[in-house]
Enzyme design. Structure first.
Site, PDB file in Angstrom:
ATOM      1  N   ARG A  79       0.839  -1.215   0.000  1.00 36.76           N
ATOM      2  CA  ARG A  79       0.000   0.000   0.000  1.00 36.76           C
ATOM      3  C   ARG A  79       0.868   1.256   0.000  1.00 36.76           C
ATOM      4  O   ARG A  79       0.525   2.262  -0.594  1.00 36.76           O
ATOM      5  CB  ARG A  79      -0.915  -0.037   1.234  1.00 36.76           C
ATOM      6  CG  ARG A  79      -2.064   0.976   1.236  1.00 36.76           C
ATOM      7  CD  ARG A  79      -2.996   0.681   2.392  1.00 36.76           C
ATOM      8  NE  ARG A  79      -4.230   1.464   2.336  1.00 36.76           N
ATOM      9  CZ  ARG A  79      -4.479   2.527   3.094  1.00 36.76           C
ATOM     10  NH1 ARG A  79      -3.589   2.941   3.961  1.00 36.76           N
ATOM     11  NH2 ARG A  79      -5.623   3.162   2.994  1.00 36.76           N
ATOM     12  N   ILE A  97      -8.131   7.567  -0.404  1.00 36.89           N
ATOM     13  CA  ILE A  97      -8.132   6.105  -0.464  1.00 36.89           C
ATOM     14  C   ILE A  97      -8.772   5.614   0.836  1.00 36.89           C
ATOM     15  O   ILE A  97      -8.505   6.157   1.901  1.00 36.89           O
ATOM     16  CB  ILE A  97      -6.694   5.574  -0.657  1.00 36.89           C
ATOM     17  CG1 ILE A  97      -6.587   4.069  -0.540  1.00 36.89           C
ATOM     18  CG2 ILE A  97      -5.711   6.227   0.271  1.00 36.89           C
ATOM     19  CD1 ILE A  97      -5.185   3.560  -0.913  1.00 36.89           C
ATOM     20  N   SER A  98      -9.651   4.634   0.733  1.00 39.17           N
ATOM     21  CA  SER A  98     -10.379   4.139   1.915  1.00 39.17           C
ATOM     22  C   SER A  98      -9.438   3.522   2.931  1.00 39.17           C
ATOM     23  O   SER A  98      -8.356   3.060   2.585  1.00 39.17           O
ATOM     24  CB  SER A  98     -11.384   3.061   1.526  1.00 39.17           C
ATOM     25  OG  SER A  98     -12.278   3.546   0.590  1.00 39.17           O
ATOM     26  N   GLN A  99      -9.904   3.462   4.164  1.00 33.66           N
ATOM     27  CA  GLN A  99      -9.098   2.797   5.190  1.00 33.66           C
ATOM     28  C   GLN A  99      -9.050   1.289   4.883  1.00 33.66           C
ATOM     29  O   GLN A  99     -10.003   0.734   4.327  1.00 33.66           O
ATOM     30  CB  GLN A  99      -9.662   3.066   6.571  1.00 33.66           C
ATOM     31  CG  GLN A  99     -10.979   2.429   6.845  1.00 33.66           C
ATOM     32  CD  GLN A  99     -11.800   3.262   7.809  1.00 33.66           C
ATOM     33  OE1 GLN A  99     -12.308   4.320   7.461  1.00 33.66           O
ATOM     34  NE2 GLN A  99     -11.928   2.779   9.014  1.00 33.66           N
ATOM     35  N   PHE A 159     -17.576   8.322   1.517  1.00 29.79           N
ATOM     36  CA  PHE A 159     -16.745   8.170   0.309  1.00 29.79           C
ATOM     37  C   PHE A 159     -16.763   9.472  -0.479  1.00 29.79           C
ATOM     38  O   PHE A 159     -17.740  10.222  -0.409  1.00 29.79           O
ATOM     39  CB  PHE A 159     -17.326   7.083  -0.608  1.00 29.79           C
ATOM     40  CG  PHE A 159     -16.785   5.709  -0.360  1.00 29.79           C
ATOM     41  CD1 PHE A 159     -15.752   5.202  -1.126  1.00 29.79           C
ATOM     42  CD2 PHE A 159     -17.310   4.913   0.645  1.00 29.79           C
ATOM     43  CE1 PHE A 159     -15.247   3.940  -0.892  1.00 29.79           C
ATOM     44  CE2 PHE A 159     -16.819   3.642   0.884  1.00 29.79           C
ATOM     45  CZ  PHE A 159     -15.777   3.155   0.117  1.00 29.79           C
TER      46      PHE A 159
END
Ligand code: SAH
Length: 241
Positions: free
Chosen positions: A63, A89-91, A233
């Site tokens: 990541r 970017i999402s967790q 989001f």
């Protein structure tokens, strides 16, 4: 002379193979990240444990390479991170949950809307045959495409464009994942989903009032939807044409 050339070629091939076998740096941090994800899922997740293969894929994907330099040090914390161009970017836990909900098989062809950093696409690439992913911000699409290629994720195809309309040339898809918040489920995506296929998409009226939704296209072609979790989001935007 010929033998020496052959030896050099063989040596280079072996080194490349060895490099591919070696985990990317910071694997200890990834192990810890995966442990955290598994804990959250087991103690407070809406669907219980996350599939082992999903966790294994997340243990492998670097990541930190896919996010911008400024946030690399925090890449393995369970955090949403900025990736530039006002996008995030999402967790990792949400990535794991969405991937788990998608319920993929190795032979699947998957469409992702919202490539962003390319991280979610890289995770999916470990689990399915082919990933097609569309990003509306052109420089993000280019960056993700280059990074994914350099990291060796050869079964991911990135395109710049408006994912609302899907990717008809490669349809139908076994699975579709939308990683931006939509006010409704786009009809073109429903049309491009196979019968029996599944879609994971955050749906709601505003970015912080979204419901992560699991959609299944049943044998009769009808949609079965299930709200899984409230999420936040960035919005799914439309190309102005
Ligand atoms: N999945 C990404 C994170 C997605 S963030 C990752 O793993 O890094 C949401 C992304 O969706 C943003 O990059 C945003 O630019 C993109 N996006 C928003 N609307 C879109 C659209 N209509 N088509 C394609 N991408 C879109």
């Amino acid at each position: 002379m010929m033998r020496r050339v052959l030896l050099i070629v063989a040596g280079a091939l072996l080194l490349t193979a060895a490099a591919q076998q070696r985990p990317f740096p910071r694997s200890d941090e990834r192990d810890l990240m995966v442990l955290t994800i598994a804990n959250i899922a087991a103690t407070s997740g809406p669907t219980g444990n996350i599939d082992r293969d999903v966790l294994q894929a997340m243990r492998k994907v670097p990541r930190h390479v896919l996010v911008p330099k400024e946030v690399r040090s925090r890449a393995y914390e369970n955090l949403t991170l900025p990736i530039g161009y006002d996008q995030t970017i999402s967790q990792p836990y949400i990535v794991a949950l969405m991937t788990d909900l998608l319920d993929t098989r190795l032979e699947h062809r998957v469409l992702e809307i919202g490539t962003g950093s390319g991280y979610q696409a890289a995770v999916l690439s470990q689990l399915v045959r082919q990933v097609y992913t569309i990003e509306i911000v052109e420089p993000l699409a280019e960056r993700a495409s280059r990074q994914l290629r350099e990291l060796g994720y050869s079964n991911v195809t990135v395109r710049a464009g408006d994912g609302y309309v899907g990717w008809p040339e490669h349809a139908p898809f076994d699975r579709i994942m939308v990683t931006a918040g939509a006010s409704h489920i786009p009809q073109p995506l429903i049309d491009q989903l196979k019968v029996g296929g599944k879609m994971v998409i955050p749906v709601g009226k505003s970015w912080n009032r979204l419901q992560l939704t699991l959609v299944e296209k049943t044998k009769t072609g009808k949609l079965k939807t299930q709200k899984v979790l409230p999420v936040a989001f960035v919005p799914l935007v439309r190309a102005s044409s």
